[in-house]
Scaffold this active site. Sequence first.
Site, PDB file in Angstrom:
ATOM      1  N   GLU A 415      38.515  36.496  31.908  1.00 29.53           N
ATOM      2  CA  GLU A 415      39.625  37.014  31.101  1.00 29.53           C
ATOM      3  C   GLU A 415      39.173  37.157  29.658  1.00 29.53           C
ATOM      4  O   GLU A 415      38.606  36.210  29.098  1.00 29.53           O
ATOM      5  CB  GLU A 415      40.819  36.044  31.094  1.00 29.53           C
ATOM      6  CG  GLU A 415      41.572  36.000  32.380  1.00 29.53           C
ATOM      7  CD  GLU A 415      42.829  35.126  32.289  1.00 29.53           C
ATOM      8  OE1 GLU A 415      43.298  34.843  31.168  1.00 29.53           O
ATOM      9  OE2 GLU A 415      43.323  34.732  33.348  1.00 29.53           O
TER      10      GLU A 415
HETATM   11  C1  NOJ Z   1      45.640  33.221  30.576  1.00 32.46           C
HETATM   12  C2  NOJ Z   1      46.335  33.455  31.877  1.00 32.46           C
HETATM   13  O1  NOJ Z   1      45.453  33.158  32.907  1.00 32.46           O
HETATM   14  C3  NOJ Z   1      46.872  34.856  32.052  1.00 32.46           C
HETATM   15  O2  NOJ Z   1      47.699  34.848  33.160  1.00 32.46           O
HETATM   16  C4  NOJ Z   1      47.555  35.318  30.798  1.00 32.46           C
HETATM   17  O3  NOJ Z   1      48.141  36.580  30.963  1.00 32.46           O
HETATM   18  C5  NOJ Z   1      46.536  35.351  29.689  1.00 32.46           C
HETATM   19  N1  NOJ Z   1      45.979  34.030  29.496  1.00 32.46           N
HETATM   20  C6  NOJ Z   1      47.103  35.795  28.355  1.00 32.46           C
HETATM   21  O4  NOJ Z   1      47.967  34.825  27.875  1.00 32.46           O
END
Ligand code: NOJ
EC number: 3.2.1.21
Length: 586
Positions: A415
């Site tokens: 991410e």
């Molecule tokens: C971490 C989370 O895993 C994800 O679901 C979320 O959308 C993002 N951070 C942004 O906050």
Amino acid sequence: MTMPQRGFLRPHHVLALVLCVSATEDFDWTKNERTSFYYGTFPTGFSWGAGSSAYQTEGAWNVDGKGISIWDAFSHKKGKIFLNDTADSSCEGYYKFKDDIALMKDMKLNHYRFSISWPRILPTGLKSEKINEKGIKYYSDLINMLLDNKITPIVTLYHWDLPQVLHEKYGGWHNISMVNYFNDFANLCFERFGNRVKYWITFNNPWSIAVEGYETGEHAPGLKLKGTGAYKAAHHIIKAHAKVRHTYDMQWRSKQKGLVGISLTADWGEPVDISNQRDIEAAERYIQFYLGWFATPLFHGDYPQVMKDYIGRKSGQQGLGASRLPVFSPQEKSYIKGTCDFLGLGHFTTRYVTLKNYPSGAGDNYFSDRDLAELVDPQWPDPGSEWLYSVPWGFRRLLNFVKTQYGNPMIYVTENGVSEKMLCTDLCDDWRMKYFKDYINEMLKAIKDGVNVKGYTAWSLLDSFEWDEGFSERFGLYYVDFRNKNKPRYPKASVHYYKRIISSNGFPNQREVESWKRKAVETCSSSNQLLAAAHAQHNVTTMLNILVDPLIGHMEMVTEIVVPTVCTLCILISAVFFMFLLRRRL
Ligand code: NOJ
């Protein structure tokens, strides 16, 4: 994700700025200037992707035999989510996955990261009770279609949506029985999907599950067990991860030849004054309490020493007989150690960190256990979520930290991205293009430093339900018009920009890279017009509905009540009149 202790941050901005200006030296691996840009490409075979999670995007919360998750239950309670939003329909990803794969194909993504909703395939959480074949079919079709389009699925088993039954019956991650139930669920996924899925992520961001779910209560299941809740939940999650990885080794690895990892999220913590030992130690604690809490047991077999020392000492001062941080037995340590084939890393932002003593007392909790304060530089861009400042150089430092602390593991960035506020409907998102450009560039520098990064996942493919913030923060490469029941997707400029990075496998040269932004902005202005037209049409339709509604109601009354009544009356009157005439003649 929400930032803990948000209130602490803003009053200290100026202090942080002054102190950080006085900090002149850098760590070894960052001898390069923080702002320099590195032109070059990624290793051949580097994997580019985008991500999502089940609860955030699928919708279809109660159809086709799906059970209820803790997030369904939590979001339906008033006052838990911004504007009381729920993800009942969200992006309707359950119905629109084919369209979404077409978007991924157009971007030439190498991988797509998504999660499996546990209650969609095991409605009560338990494999022994009921397997929902419709749920299995949905994920099976999704996986097949990704593979048909040459997109590698990277599958997360737990992105926060625990079956509600397991919370109600056992207290969720607070109960050790989750370890076996989760293992059964994972085993079923390996059995049904493992012939096609080769990258498994057991947990997404266990820090958030533990701290926000069991300590602050901002997230489902909303428990506020200060000082103990997070540590206990995390302890069980670590054991569950290890068990699943051993199951894979024993039952599936030789046949399926996949990899099992975990996705940990961490901000980088930079000492406010890097010549001050107390700040250096505070920053070290920040990162050990964040990433190290999970990574150290998984790579080295036990919690970071600094966590054991701090929580142990504070528990003693509270008069407790044992530390609030649970203890792993020697057998557990060796069972847990070395259970990551790769490390998934989620990263969004950075903090400056300085020492702050919290005297031990009644208010002990995860945050005060760390004895530190977090600060930010007011010049850091902050376009969307309150906690998310764009600080690209922190990414390189974090990646190097992982390399040196955990023996240079294989890393997939699971991410990375930035949000904008709900009301922002500008598809020409130059701040996001800049964020991606600079963060991806820092990742490239880290690879040149020798960090073993194999892939990158932009967060997220679509705007989606942002947990307790509801739909108020948009992380998507694609804008989703949530007001329209068809949930149409519109590309933001960053889609075009990311496509260029992917097709060039990095940043070939200055002239070319500079042209990308110009071209992306050209393409996004036409999407902007389309979206504006759709919004205008939506507004007109809404207005018409408001105006026409009473008329329609009136017409319905005319046709359904007035007309039959008048007709009946006419017939009656005619009959009476006819009788009257007849009588007179007689
Ligand atoms: C971490 C989370 O895993 C994800 O679901 C979320 O959308 C993002 N951070 C942004 O906050």
